[in-house]
Design an enzyme around this catalytic site. Structure first.
Site, short mmCIF file in Angstrom:
data_model
loop_
_atom_site.label_atom_id
_atom_site.label_comp_id
_atom_site.label_asym_id
_atom_site.label_seq_id
_atom_site.Cartn_x
_atom_site.Cartn_y
_atom_site.Cartn_z
N GLU A 156 46.47 33.45 62.83
CA GLU A 156 45.45 32.43 62.56
C GLU A 156 45.67 31.95 61.13
O GLU A 156 45.00 32.38 60.21
CB GLU A 156 44.03 33.01 62.73
CG GLU A 156 42.95 31.95 62.66
CD GLU A 156 41.96 32.14 61.51
OE1 GLU A 156 40.94 31.45 61.52
OE2 GLU A 156 42.22 32.96 60.59
N ASP A 191 43.64 37.54 61.69
CA ASP A 191 42.81 36.64 60.89
C ASP A 191 43.49 36.37 59.54
O ASP A 191 43.89 37.31 58.83
CB ASP A 191 41.45 37.31 60.66
CG ASP A 191 40.41 36.37 60.13
OD1 ASP A 191 39.96 35.49 60.90
OD2 ASP A 191 40.07 36.50 58.95
#
Lengths: 661, 661
Positions: B408, B379
């Site tokens: 990401e 993330d």
């Protein structure tokens, strides 16, 4: 774990210009602005500051130039190179805590948030930076720190003030700064390295008495003629004693008569080698006198350096280890099997005594540098080891940073490029064989608009003693005019081999060959320089235009423009200040008149598309009032096959132009 | 004078592939052929031999692969990577004295020259090389040497024989060989690193009882559904305890009720942090069981790694130095002023204790690797320091070379690319916002046909829990079908966030926003997976086609083709063996039927332009007999807005095709 400090968060990538990942220097001229770009960024949202570092090579301290962000994390900065020699540059950047804080503070204030704690954070930063500042400025830091810490509208105003930003820029610590570990080099040359008109002549053919061997004194007498055509460099083929063993006769015959002078590139005889002078030309004193006399005429002498030996060169007996021995006790002559060049012994760059060989060849260049020569035209450098060139050019330029080396390497593209990377200032190239509009556009775009331009300086020659291209053979005088204008205006440096060029001599050795018939390489010629069809006045005019218009001094500013006729080529150039805009239009067809419409991107050229402008032909002094993007041209090869326009904005009337020069 | 041996004449330049001058590895898959090119040349006319060197990193000895000349001094060689882990490669070359001699000898013989001395030179070389050979082959060298030395027709024949060339290739000394000093790295991954279909789901919403929090056991019950759609990877958002301080309510509300589950990305509470499991989901044993159960269904679990903390994460009290302290004693929460994210504390990567922080974060990845996880979806990696990622990914992959990291990083292009260079196997990218034919063509060409492909593996997602693009909002079910087919066929790796995707959920949080309304990020949802309008059977079909057709496994082989309708996009892919040629045609207009002519370069596709060929639509099983370069297509968004053709050559009749598979 990482060896460097893991807190160094800033990333610096893709610094340009750079040649081969930084292995070789870029080249610039004294006074040039060097513009450097890099991708610089950091994780997250912090603001960074990015600085260009540069210095003369070997200097202790870096100079700094600011870099500004462009788009897409690309940053740009620039500096001027003021001296000849080597510079280095690199980039440093850091997370700028004060700028990050200040940027956020402004947004918080705008959103009406309580910033009490933020102001304390900022005040601490300002006070800390004061510790790096000289006493007077340190006290300003204290004043600002206290005021910011006190808060309120005054504190906020102080916090966001330009004065505080300037103080912090000067003194705030660059926490965890990242400096690109690679340093990139620049070789800075004098202007002649980029801009100059060269004229090549054979001293042997300068005698006023037909058949008599010319001398340096005869060359001196020729100086007013060459200077009168406004050339900058006078280049002479080798001036050394010429070998007698296997000496070539006229037209490269394998046998010669007793009076035949031989090829100047067959260097060395009993009289001496690369540091001696052919007795027929004169003495070393005569040579020095010629160097000085040329200087009086604004001409600089360029010498031919051909590192190869005739079989009777003194090196052959003094240093047989520098040549390749064969099992039968003979020395290996030059070959391209099955062809044999028995008049030439190449040096063996794989000799065990390569160090001694390198030093001796360096001493040849040094010797001529000591006689005042600063321009060396190097014969066939692509047949000698690249590491030698890289070493010897750096050695010579360390003592003589004004030295210029021109590589005569008519060979494969990557070999030519490598020689340029290794240090050659300029390069002969494929210009002689690029004759159509498509060929010229492609090739000159490659030379002037790609990375090659960072390190390779083209020297455009329409002919050489070895190259009489078919276009000149079949196109006669109009072709010689067109190719001359192209060479002189497409590149800042060009040259012609004369007087054959201005006299439009165009007979080949044989059909399908591109050597000259009865070439001066093997015999003495006499030229009638006063022939009425000589191109000397056109040449003088064009060279004067080159000197007067700064647009012709750069190699990076060439743009081709559309013409609806494949036989007409058009291109423009501008100077760095964009104050001098020139447009050259050439009819490439040496036989027929050609007409067409030139399409110009007016706004790019600084012209108002809604106003007429003047195209002033500097060749004929004719002035055309042009309008809009498309304008008509008509060029007759039998008169002058080219326009060299300067483009001038209209101010009020057609008689009242804005003269740039 | 030069430090290295000045007799090293060969030049090696511009080795490709290389990333940032060799600073970062290229990426390949086990079994891939790695093709390397370089510019290699030498001064003069000598022949060179050029060899590609490669080995597993750390191995003592190089393996060698031959390189062959292409054009323009470019050489090419290749080798296969057979194991996961790191390889290195470089290039060596030398002036090949025997080949040079042999090449010249042939020309001399052809020209009828006396070669007696040449044969002695060659014989000496052959004898010298014998000294490097093992005894048996050394005696062959002696035999050849004597025969060549003896001369005559036999000696010449022996001299030019293939056997002697092979002997010399094996044993002749490589005089003054030049080996590129830079070694270039390759990270070799397993196939899943390049090829895979991902399915994302929120475990919290997998309970069959509406409103009840889903568990790992519920996820196990969902496995047949996901596996039935032929997905390869099942990815779950963070599974750790969720913070209570400033917990977000439904639709990202700043307040929440006592039953609201909060965002899984607000990691850490009294129950534990990044190595703990949210009690509502189950235990660590339950998790391990899920990993194994998924494996039974051919599904690999991917875990979300979000290196950030909720205010009640145990790290906050145990390691306050890992966070940024403010002068008022509070800890700095995440901000993008004036926006505040008070439920998240970012780590301070500039902490003095960065080494301890790095080690602890590494231990998080190690912990989950020990539980059987090999795929990490990371993330927001772009808000953490790049050097950390470069270090931690290399550390983990040293122990687990099969580990896959998906970044990401929806951020600026160079930041995304740097993360890929730093080690991320795959990358989310701008695919969600590339919807028109022009956008898709430009972007996928950049991802698959430029140097970026050497290190960045795209993972194409038409939606994510954060991204419901306008095209899906307004285009409904047809848009979901079209975007699904594009994601699944444009790239070898893609993913969808379900079940919202297959159920075509398309309500945004508010007009103009691209977040989902009532997002599972903040609440538990219940889904009717059996809805008749679900795309699950289309998805299953497409994933099966991906598995069956090797053309879909590569990222380098994408070609776009012209269609005379801006709403229809067409592209083809082929496998390395060129035995499987697929053509995908998609109607990008979710509202109207579109028709057009697809133009194909038949010879490039291995099709005979004079013969009909079969376009077999694997989605509908329809077969079209096509002919020539232009063929008609018609696609109705209300049925199936795409063709996935396999192209088949005709053999004899239209019923008798050459099946490739």
């Amino acid at each position: 774990m990482s060896e460097q400090d893991g807190r160094t968060r800033v990333i610096i990538e893709n610094i340009t210009p750079r040649v081969d990942d930084g292995a070789f220097p870029i080249k610039r001229i004294v006074g040039d602005t060097v513009t450097v770009e890099a991708d610089v960024f950091v994780d997250g949202h912090d603001l960074i500051t990015c600085v260009l570092l540069y210095k003369k090579e070997g200097a202790a301290a870096w100079n700094e130039a600011p870099m500004a962000p462009l788009v897409n994390d690309r940053w740009r900065g620039s500096f001027k190179v003021q001296e000849m020699g080597r510079y280095v540059y690199t980039v440093t950047a850091w997370v700028d805590r004060f700028r990050t804080w200040s940027h956020a503070l402004a947004k918080r204030v705008e959103a009406g948030q309580d910033v009490t704690v933020e102001l304390i954070i900022g005040a601490d930063m300002v006070a800390a930076a004061g510790k790096n500042a000289p006493p007077q400025q340190a006290s300003w830091h204290d004043i600002y720190a206290e005021s910011v810490r006190a808060g309120g509208p005054d504190g906020i105003e102080r916090a966001l003030s330009g004065e505080l930003a300037r103080l912090m820029r000067a003194h705030a610590e660059r926490f965890f700064a990242c400096t690109c570990e690679r340093e990139f080099s620049i070789v800075v040359d004098r202007e002649r390295a980029r801009f100059g008109a060269w004229y090549e002549l054979f001293p042997r053919s300068t005698s006023p008495v037909p058949g008599r061997h010319g001398t340096f004194k005869d060359v001196e007498a020729r100086l007013p003629y060459v200077a009168g055509m406004h050339f900058d460099v006078l280049y002479m083929p080798p001036i050394h004693p010429i070998g007698r063993t296997f000496r070539k006769g006229p037209n490269n015959a394998t046998t010669c008569g007793p009076e035949d002078p031989g090829s100047p590139w067959a260097i060395g005889a009993a009289e001496g080698g690369h540091k001696a002078i052919l007795p027929e030309l004169g003495t070393l004193d005569d040579f020095r006198h010629l160097v000085e006399a040329a200087e009086q005429y604004g001409l600089e002498l360029a010498l031919d350096i051909a590192f190869q030996c005739a079989p009777d060169h003194p090196y052959v007996t003094e240093h047989p280890q520098w040549f390749r021995a064969r099992p039968d006790g003979t020395i290996q002559y030059a070959e391209n099997p099955p062809k044999k060049y028995q008049d030439i012994y190449p040096f063996d760059f794989e000799t065990d005594q390569w160090r001694e060989l390198w030093e001796e060849l360096k001493s040849v260049l040094q010797f001529w540098a000591e006689q005042g020569v600063r321009i060396f035209r190097v014969d066939n450098p692509h047949t000698k080891a690249f590491p030698f060139w890289e070493w010897v050019i750096a050695e010579i330029k360390r003592d003589y940073p004004e030295a210029i080396f021109l590589a005569e390497a008519f060979t494969r593209p990557k070999v030519m490029q490598r020689l340029a990377k290794a240090g050659f200032t300029q390069s002969y190239n494929y210009f002689p064989w690029r004759n159509t509009k498509w060929e010229l556009t492609q090739y000159l775009t490659e030379l002037t608009q790609t990375d090659v331009r960072e390190y390779m300086g083209p020297n455009l020659w329409p002919n050489t003693p070895d190259i009489l291209p078919e276009y000149l053979q079949y196109g006669g005088r109009p072709a010689h005019m067109a190719r001359f204008v192209l060479a002189a205006t497409l590149g800042p440096t060009y040259g012609i081999y004369g007087p054959v060029y201005e006299l439009c001599e165009n007979l080949p050795l044989a059909p399908g060959r591109e050597e000259y018939l009865n070439s001066e390489k093997y015999e003495i010629r006499t030229w009638d320089l006063d022939r009425p069809d000589s191109l000397s006045s056109l040449i003088a005019r064009v060279n004067q235009i080159r000197r007067d218009n700064p647009a012709f001094r750069s190699n990076h500013n060439l743009k081709f423009h559309a013409v609806d006729n494949e036989q007409i080529i058009a291109f423009s150039k501008t100077d760095e200040a964009r104050a001098n805009e020139v447009l050259v239009v050439v009819n490439l067809d040496p036989h027929y008149k050609q007409t067409g419409f030139v399409t110009l991107p007016l706004e790019e050229l600084g012209l108002d598309p809604h106003q007429p402008y003047q195209a002033h032909d500097l060749l004929t002094d004719a002035r055309y009032l042009w309008q809009g993007t498309r304008n008509y041209v008509e060029l007759n090869p039998l008169t002058v096959p080219a326009h060299i326009f300067v483009l001038r904005r209209k101010l009020r009337t057609e008689h009242d132009f804005d003269y740039y020069l």
